[in-house]
Write an enzyme that holds these catalytic residues in place. Structure first.
Site, PDB file in Angstrom:
ATOM      1  CB  SER A  36     -23.742 -15.574  10.678  1.00 52.72           C
ATOM      2  OG  SER A  36     -22.483 -15.575  11.337  1.00 52.72           O
ATOM      3  CB  ILE A  39     -19.921 -25.913  10.977  1.00 52.29           C
ATOM      4  CG1 ILE A  39     -18.584 -26.403  10.434  1.00 52.29           C
ATOM      5  CG2 ILE A  39     -20.725 -27.093  11.520  1.00 52.29           C
ATOM      6  CD1 ILE A  39     -17.661 -26.977  11.505  1.00 52.29           C
ATOM      7  CG  LEU A  85     -22.023 -15.486  21.925  1.00 53.10           C
ATOM      8  CD1 LEU A  85     -22.156 -16.966  21.603  1.00 53.10           C
ATOM      9  CD2 LEU A  85     -22.991 -15.106  23.039  1.00 53.10           C
ATOM     10  CG  ASN A 110     -21.066 -24.159  15.081  1.00 54.18           C
ATOM     11  OD1 ASN A 110     -20.250 -25.014  14.734  1.00 54.18           O
ATOM     12  ND2 ASN A 110     -21.287 -23.058  14.375  1.00 54.18           N
ATOM     13  CE1 TYR A 177     -10.189 -23.218  18.071  1.00 53.43           C
ATOM     14  CE2 TYR A 177      -8.663 -25.049  17.804  1.00 53.43           C
ATOM     15  CZ  TYR A 177      -9.926 -24.505  17.640  1.00 53.43           C
ATOM     16  OH  TYR A 177     -10.932 -25.257  17.065  1.00 53.43           O
ATOM     17  CB  VAL A 210     -14.285 -27.872   8.988  1.00 54.92           C
ATOM     18  CG1 VAL A 210     -15.537 -27.703   8.120  1.00 54.92           C
ATOM     19  CG2 VAL A 210     -14.425 -29.103   9.872  1.00 54.92           C
TER      20      VAL A 210
END
Length: 279
Positions: A36, A39, A85, A110, A177, A210
């Site tokens: 959505s 990336i 998820l 992703n 993370y 990013v």
């Protein structure tokens, strides 16, 4: 506006080979999780310029609906699967829906969650570990276990969109993370040879910082060199047709080598950094 010199050096612009990418994806069904925003969104727009069927997985239905219209305007097909998820039931529902689509040629893992929090601020936040682990590790494992038979039949491809820091030394404040991303990266690479035996091509791409919504809440990254999402999408698209299984920045070898040779220095620096910022 011209990009800063550091970004131009660290992330030189790339372009796809239109002919090679068209040959690799035309007529293919490509599943993209985390579609959505960021990336995933940029990648879907890029791939929609070819004759593809893009299956979008994400939590935000409205954003995916807008993206689906753009995909269809470019001449490709779009299927939306709304799923959180973080929830194992949603991952199972995703698999059930994918089983009805037919042949699946490429799965691009992703979706991900970033979190930066010091240990002393995490003592009462076990949920940070479970939520990050669910999205970054357990959900993609669940989906790939279910998709492996489908990808075996299609002789398909899997691309793991990972983070460069899983290849580097552990960093303070990033435990949840880095542990979750590293866990999935190890699981993925452990299965590489077995997927190859089944006729499935498995590839990994390791991104540095990013410019996505994920880093926006962290003021430390406001002026840090970071890759544009469109360039990240181009690098994933290129990996689809390139004859290699790993993609990472040209300069990654330097911190990797430094980590191998100077782990004690890194540990000392980490302690000094934490001590200075906690005093």
């Amino acid at each position: 506006m011209q990009r800063p010199l550091a970004e131009r050096l660290l992330f030189p612009p790339q372009q796809v080979n239109e002919t090679k990418l068209a040959k690799a994806v035309n007529g293919k069904t490509i599943v993209v999780s985390g579609a959505s925003f960021g990336i995933g969104h940029a990648l879907c727009l890029l791939l929609s310029r070819y004759d593809t069927h893009l299956v979008l997985i994400a939590r935000t239905e409205e954003a995916m609906s807008i993206l689906a219209k753009s995909i269809e305007a470019n001449g490709s097909r779009a299927t939306i699967i709304v799923a959180d998820l973080y929830q194992i039931d949603d991952a199972e529902a995703v698999l059930a829906r994918l089983a009805t689509i037919g042949a699946i040629d490429i799965f691009i893992s992703n979706a991900g969650k970033s979190i930066m929090r010091p240990l002393v601020q995490s003592l009462a936040r076990y949920q940070d570990i479970t939520r990050t682990n669910s999205l970054n590790y357990l959900a993609p494992v669940k989906i790939l276990l279910g998709l492996t038979p489908l990808l075996t039949r299609s002789k398909g491809m899997i691309i793991n969109v990972s983070a460069l820091n899983v290849l580097l030394l552990p960093a303070p404040n990033w435990a949840a993370y880095q542990a979750s991303k590293t866990a999935f990266d190890q699981w993925f690479r452990c299965n590489w040879a077995e997927w190859k035996q089944l006729g499935i091509t498995a590839k990994s791409i390791y991104f540095p910082l990013v410019k996505t919504r994920m880093i926006a809440p962290n003021p430390k990254y406001t002026h840090a060199p970071a890759m544009e999402v469109q360039q990240a999408a181009i690098r994933i698209a290129k990996l689809i047709y390139q004859d290699k299984s790993v993609s990472k920045p040209w300069w990654a070898i330097f911190p990797q080598t430094a980590g191998f040779l100077a782990s004690k220095l890194w540990n000392a620096y980490s302690f000094h950094h934490i001590s200075r910022h906690s005093s």
